[in-house]
Design a protein around this motif. Sequence first.
Motif, PDB file in Angstrom:
ATOM      1  N   VAL A  19       6.874  23.808  44.269  1.00  0.00           N
ATOM      2  CA  VAL A  19       5.622  23.738  45.006  1.00  0.00           C
ATOM      3  C   VAL A  19       4.793  24.937  44.574  1.00  0.00           C
ATOM      4  N   GLN A  20       3.548  24.677  44.163  1.00  0.00           N
ATOM      5  CA  GLN A  20       2.663  25.760  43.734  1.00  0.00           C
ATOM      6  C   GLN A  20       1.375  25.710  44.550  1.00  0.00           C
ATOM      7  N   ILE A  21       0.999  26.861  45.102  1.00  0.00           N
ATOM      8  CA  ILE A  21      -0.263  27.014  45.821  1.00  0.00           C
ATOM      9  C   ILE A  21      -0.962  28.221  45.213  1.00  0.00           C
ATOM     10  N   THR A  22      -2.142  28.001  44.637  1.00  0.00           N
ATOM     11  CA  THR A  22      -2.866  29.057  43.938  1.00  0.00           C
ATOM     12  C   THR A  22      -4.214  29.278  44.611  1.00  0.00           C
ATOM     13  N   HIS A  23      -4.463  30.515  44.993  1.00  0.00           N
ATOM     14  CA  HIS A  23      -5.714  30.862  45.683  1.00  0.00           C
ATOM     15  C   HIS A  23      -6.737  31.522  44.773  1.00  0.00           C
ATOM     16  N   GLY A  24      -6.526  31.528  43.492  1.00  0.00           N
ATOM     17  CA  GLY A  24      -7.453  32.181  42.582  1.00  0.00           C
ATOM     18  C   GLY A  24      -6.820  33.437  42.015  1.00  0.00           C
ATOM     19  N   ASP A  25      -7.675  34.401  41.672  1.00  0.00           N
ATOM     20  CA  ASP A  25      -7.167  35.637  41.079  1.00  0.00           C
ATOM     21  C   ASP A  25      -7.703  36.842  41.853  1.00  0.00           C
ATOM     22  N   ALA A  26      -7.456  38.037  41.331  1.00  0.00           N
ATOM     23  CA  ALA A  26      -7.840  39.264  42.032  1.00  0.00           C
ATOM     24  C   ALA A  26      -9.360  39.432  42.115  1.00  0.00           C
ATOM     25  N   ARG A  27     -10.100  38.804  41.213  1.00  0.00           N
ATOM     26  CA  ARG A  27     -11.555  38.942  41.231  1.00  0.00           C
ATOM     27  C   ARG A  27     -12.225  38.053  42.272  1.00  0.00           C
ATOM     28  N   GLU A  28     -11.695  36.832  42.385  1.00  0.00           N
ATOM     29  CA  GLU A  28     -12.345  35.893  43.298  1.00  0.00           C
ATOM     30  C   GLU A  28     -11.340  34.884  43.837  1.00  0.00           C
ATOM     31  N   ALA A  29     -11.284  34.787  45.149  1.00  0.00           N
ATOM     32  CA  ALA A  29     -10.435  33.778  45.779  1.00  0.00           C
ATOM     33  C   ALA A  29     -11.184  32.448  45.781  1.00  0.00           C
ATOM     34  N   MET A  30     -10.433  31.377  45.651  1.00  0.00           N
ATOM     35  CA  MET A  30     -11.034  30.048  45.652  1.00  0.00           C
ATOM     36  C   MET A  30     -11.250  29.585  47.089  1.00  0.00           C
ATOM     37  N   ILE A  34      -5.635  25.513  44.877  1.00  0.00           N
ATOM     38  CA  ILE A  34      -4.988  24.447  44.116  1.00  0.00           C
ATOM     39  C   ILE A  34      -3.585  24.286  44.681  1.00  0.00           C
ATOM     40  N   MET A  35      -3.233  23.045  45.040  1.00  0.00           N
ATOM     41  CA  MET A  35      -1.922  22.752  45.609  1.00  0.00           C
ATOM     42  C   MET A  35      -1.295  21.637  44.790  1.00  0.00           C
ATOM     43  N   GLN A  36      -0.097  21.919  44.271  1.00  0.00           N
ATOM     44  CA  GLN A  36       0.523  20.933  43.389  1.00  0.00           C
ATOM     45  C   GLN A  36       2.029  21.063  43.387  1.00  0.00           C
ATOM     46  N   PHE A  37       2.676  19.975  42.946  1.00  0.00           N
ATOM     47  CA  PHE A  37       4.117  19.947  42.722  1.00  0.00           C
ATOM     48  C   PHE A  37       4.346  19.803  41.224  1.00  0.00           C
ATOM     49  N   VAL A  38       5.299  20.553  40.700  1.00  0.00           N
ATOM     50  CA  VAL A  38       5.752  20.381  39.325  1.00  0.00           C
ATOM     51  C   VAL A  38       7.152  19.797  39.421  1.00  0.00           C
ATOM     52  N   ILE A  39       7.309  18.578  38.920  1.00  0.00           N
ATOM     53  CA  ILE A  39       8.530  17.808  39.159  1.00  0.00           C
ATOM     54  C   ILE A  39       9.106  17.316  37.841  1.00  0.00           C
ATOM     55  N   GLN A  40      10.424  17.395  37.720  1.00  0.00           N
ATOM     56  CA  GLN A  40      11.136  16.788  36.589  1.00  0.00           C
ATOM     57  C   GLN A  40      12.073  15.723  37.134  1.00  0.00           C
ATOM     58  N   ILE A  41      11.938  14.506  36.586  1.00  0.00           N
ATOM     59  CA  ILE A  41      12.817  13.400  36.964  1.00  0.00           C
ATOM     60  C   ILE A  41      13.279  12.696  35.694  1.00  0.00           C
ATOM     61  N   PRO A  42      14.498  12.150  35.695  1.00  0.00           N
ATOM     62  CA  PRO A  42      14.984  11.448  34.517  1.00  0.00           C
ATOM     63  C   PRO A  42      14.145  10.200  34.236  1.00  0.00           C
ATOM     64  N   THR A  43      13.983   9.889  32.955  1.00  0.00           N
ATOM     65  CA  THR A  43      13.265   8.661  32.612  1.00  0.00           C
ATOM     66  C   THR A  43      14.191   7.465  32.785  1.00  0.00           C
ATOM     67  N   ASP A  44      13.585   6.341  33.045  1.00  0.00           N
ATOM     68  CA  ASP A  44      14.292   5.066  33.055  1.00  0.00           C
ATOM     69  C   ASP A  44      13.279   4.014  32.615  1.00  0.00           C
ATOM     70  N   VAL A 113       1.744  16.971  39.983  1.00  0.00           N
ATOM     71  CA  VAL A 113       1.048  16.146  40.962  1.00  0.00           C
ATOM     72  C   VAL A 113       0.189  17.084  41.791  1.00  0.00           C
ATOM     73  N   ARG A 114      -1.124  16.879  41.724  1.00  0.00           N
ATOM     74  CA  ARG A 114      -2.052  17.786  42.399  1.00  0.00           C
ATOM     75  C   ARG A 114      -2.716  17.085  43.577  1.00  0.00           C
ATOM     76  N   GLY A 115      -2.874  17.820  44.662  1.00  0.00           N
ATOM     77  CA  GLY A 115      -3.518  17.283  45.852  1.00  0.00           C
ATOM     78  C   GLY A 115      -5.013  17.541  45.852  1.00  0.00           C
ATOM     79  N   THR A 116      -5.722  16.709  46.581  1.00  0.00           N
ATOM     80  CA  THR A 116      -7.160  16.864  46.752  1.00  0.00           C
ATOM     81  C   THR A 116      -7.514  16.545  48.197  1.00  0.00           C
TER      82      THR A 116
END
Length: 142
Positions: A19-30, A34-44, A113-116
Amino acid sequence: MPHLTVQGKKFNRVLSAEVQITHGDAREAMQIPIMQFVIQIPTDNDVMIGEWALSPHGPKRWKTVELQTLDRSRKVNHTWTLHKAYVHSFREVEFPPQSGSETDQGTYYEIVVRGTLLHNNLDYDGQNILKLVAGEPEPGTE
């Protein structure tokens, strides 16, 4: 292993989830992180994830995604829900370098997978992109 459900469809054997939640950087907060999941699943042979990644702008692009992370006792630690998510990035990897042998890792999808916001005319309120629900405490830690 985490539990992953996309629009009611459960995926087996999630290799990894972040789970990743990013609020920007030290210069400017968003204003909206950005809220997203980075997921690895086996292919089928199921092409649902690939078709989702290829979806044109419209109702087929947006799905509800629930990710449950587990503790060492395999109890649900957190339930993360992206209410309106899309595939931001998609990779299908076949026998990646340094994966051990071909039978150890095999092939897998790596998806971001990113949320909006549910609706464009809403202000971000801290839960209308990603909702977090606590799970059960790990036995012996109460």
